[in-house]
Design an enzyme around this catalytic site. Structure first.
Site, mmCIF file in Angstrom:
data_model
loop_
_atom_site.group_PDB
_atom_site.id
_atom_site.type_symbol
_atom_site.label_atom_id
_atom_site.label_comp_id
_atom_site.label_asym_id
_atom_site.label_seq_id
_atom_site.Cartn_x
_atom_site.Cartn_y
_atom_site.Cartn_z
ATOM 1 N N CYS A 69 0.838 -1.616 -0.364
ATOM 2 C CA CYS A 69 0.428 0.347 0.210
ATOM 3 C C CYS A 69 0.984 1.070 0.054
ATOM 4 C CB CYS A 69 -0.594 0.121 1.222
ATOM 5 S SG CYS A 69 -2.234 1.742 1.195
ATOM 6 N N ASN A 121 1.069 -8.720 -10.858
ATOM 7 C CA ASN A 121 0.240 -8.034 -10.823
ATOM 8 C C ASN A 121 0.648 -6.149 -11.797
ATOM 9 O OD1 ASN A 121 -1.325 -6.516 -8.601
ATOM 10 N ND2 ASN A 121 -2.373 -7.431 -10.149
HETATM 11 C C1 LIG Z 1 -9.107 1.537 -5.821
HETATM 12 C C2 LIG Z 1 -7.762 0.961 -5.595
HETATM 13 C C3 LIG Z 1 -7.794 -0.067 -4.283
HETATM 14 C C4 LIG Z 1 -6.491 -0.431 -4.231
HETATM 15 N N1 LIG Z 1 -6.652 -1.223 -2.683
HETATM 16 C C5 LIG Z 1 -5.389 -2.284 -2.151
HETATM 17 C C6 LIG Z 1 -5.398 -2.614 -1.228
HETATM 18 O O1 LIG Z 1 -6.609 -2.726 -0.060
HETATM 19 N N2 LIG Z 1 -4.287 -4.258 -0.614
HETATM 20 C C7 LIG Z 1 -3.326 -4.321 -1.740
HETATM 21 O O2 LIG Z 1 -2.491 -4.702 -1.480
HETATM 22 N N3 LIG Z 1 -3.919 -3.466 -3.173
HETATM 23 C C8 LIG Z 1 -4.553 -2.910 -3.627
HETATM 24 N N4 LIG Z 1 -4.299 -1.722 -4.759
HETATM 25 C C9 LIG Z 1 -3.501 -2.184 -5.452
HETATM 26 C C10 LIG Z 1 -4.194 -3.662 -6.705
HETATM 27 O O3 LIG Z 1 -4.400 -4.651 -5.783
HETATM 28 C C11 LIG Z 1 -3.313 -4.381 -7.947
HETATM 29 O O4 LIG Z 1 -1.851 -4.477 -7.098
HETATM 30 C C12 LIG Z 1 -2.792 -2.570 -8.223
HETATM 31 O O5 LIG Z 1 -4.460 -1.792 -8.681
HETATM 32 C C13 LIG Z 1 -2.148 -2.838 -9.725
HETATM 33 O O6 LIG Z 1 -3.219 -3.783 -10.024
HETATM 34 P P1 LIG Z 1 -4.008 -3.467 -11.571
HETATM 35 O O7 LIG Z 1 -2.863 -3.165 -12.473
HETATM 36 O O8 LIG Z 1 -4.480 -5.524 -12.501
HETATM 37 O O9 LIG Z 1 -5.071 -2.636 -11.251
HETATM 38 C C14 LIG Z 1 -5.105 -0.801 -4.970
HETATM 39 C C15 LIG Z 1 -5.497 -0.572 -6.025
HETATM 40 C C16 LIG Z 1 -6.853 0.232 -6.483
HETATM 41 C C17 LIG Z 1 -7.013 1.023 -7.934
#
Ligand SMILES: Cc1cc2nc3c(=O)[nH]c(=O)nc-3n(C[C@H](O)[C@H](O)[C@H](O)COP(=O)(O)O)c2cc1C
Length: 304
Positions: A99, A197
């Site tokens: 985070c 990811n």
């Molecule tokens: C709105 C939002 C909330 C997120 N909350 C968390 C979370 O609570 N825990 C976490 O490990 N990652 C969190 N992430 C990160 C995502 O799990 C992920 O690692 C990141 O968005 C990259 O992947 P993506 O390109 O598929 O979105 C959050 C991302 C977004 C956009």
């Protein structure tokens, strides 16, 4: 992919605060997500018995592999949270080390743990003492991705059964393109499953990430917002429901936990994604923002 004896078939829904509630996790599971993560839950909040925290851990039998994600940097609270009875029902407990939010980082939690790998190891070791299956989710680093592979190895040595790596550093937040190279290096450095990811939004990007990194699986975050069907696409299947059915199911599940007003407000964020780029989407989004009831949202969803 098998994590501590738990088989995961299909891409995972990444944890997203404010989005991966029990309703959305159920919809994504039915669409083919092999594992789904709750949004991050404060380990301290859980121990202090916060009702709100417990609501975030509600889930339905639609989930194939349910994973709870917790955050914190105090080994005592992390272990206590993992030992909490409410965790009995989760297949995996994931520890947030990614985070980027200043409030969390200032407390030494989330991605700040990547700057203190020895404490990060203590946190994992304490979690493992609970006897649960423990995994970690991190970024490629705090300010540079140089030590990503070493960090993932340290998590393995501390007892993590798998590590999900978001291909950006903390300093990048969500900007730029996800960098898969440090993930590839991490995969080569450990024997546990690594989940890639970042920017995976369809079958092509999922296959490319898997082929390039050699990761055991992929996790999809933003690509699932407004498109839970992405999991069916990645699995090579057909979505089992329409947008309207997905929204109805999502709300029906949330109504088991929350009052109608909160359900309607929570759904507005999702509707914004479902309407994005659709013909007449702007008008539907505006209509949804004025909605006061679940029935109004259901009517809007029929046009999506
Ligand atoms: C709105 C939002 C909330 C997120 N909350 C968390 C979370 O609570 N825990 C976490 O490990 N990652 C969190 N992430 C990160 C995502 O799990 C992920 O690692 C990141 O968005 C990259 O992947 P993506 O390109 O598929 O979105 C959050 C991302 C977004 C956009």
């Amino acid at each position: 992919m098998i994590i501590g004896g738990v088989e995961i078939k299909g891409a995972a829904l990444a944890p997203m605060a404010g989005y991966t509630d029990a309703g959305f996790r159920a919809v994504c599971s039915l669409c083919g997500a092999g594992a789904v993560y709750t949004e991050m839950i404060s380990a301290k909040g859980l121990i202090y018995d916060s009702e709100k925290t417990k609501d975030l851990l509600f889930f339905t039998p639609y989930e194939k592999v349910s994973c709870a994600q917790i955050f914190g940097n105090d080994p005592y609270f992390i272990q206590a949270a993992c030992e909490h009875k409410i965790m009995d029902k989760f297949a995996l407990i994931d520890i947030n080390m990614g985070c980027p939010v200043p409030k969390i980082v200032k407390n030494g939690e989330g991605s700040a743990l990547m700057n203190d790998p020895l404490l990060a190891q203590q946190v994992v070791k304490a979690a493992v003492k609970s006897g649960r299956r423990i995994t970690v989710k991190c970024r490629t680093g705090f300010s540079s991705s140089e030590h990503c592979a070493d960090f993932v190895k340290m998590m393995q040595d501390a007892g993590a059964l798998a590590v999900t790596v978001h291909g950006r550093t903390r300093e990048q937040f969500y900007s730029g393109k996800a960098d898969l190279q440090p993930i590839k290096k991490a995969v080569e450095n450990v024997s546990i499953p690594v989940i890639a990811n970042g920017d995976i939004k369809d079958k092509k990007s999922a296959e490319e990430a898997l082929a390039y990194t050699g990761a055991a699986g992929v996790a999809v975050g933003r690509g699932a917002l407004g498109n839970p069907f992405v999991f069916a696409q990645i699995a090579g299947g057909t979505p089992p429901m329409t947008v309207s059915e997905a929204i109805k199911m999502h709300m029906d599940i949330l109504l088991e936990i929350y009052p109608e007003r909160k359900v309607v407000n929570d759904m507005k964020k999702h509707i914004a994604f479902y309407t994005k780029g659709k013909k007449g989407g702007k008008e539907l989004k505006l209509k949804a923002f004025c909605a006061q009831s679940v029935n109004e949202i259901k009517e809007i969803a029929k046009s999506l």
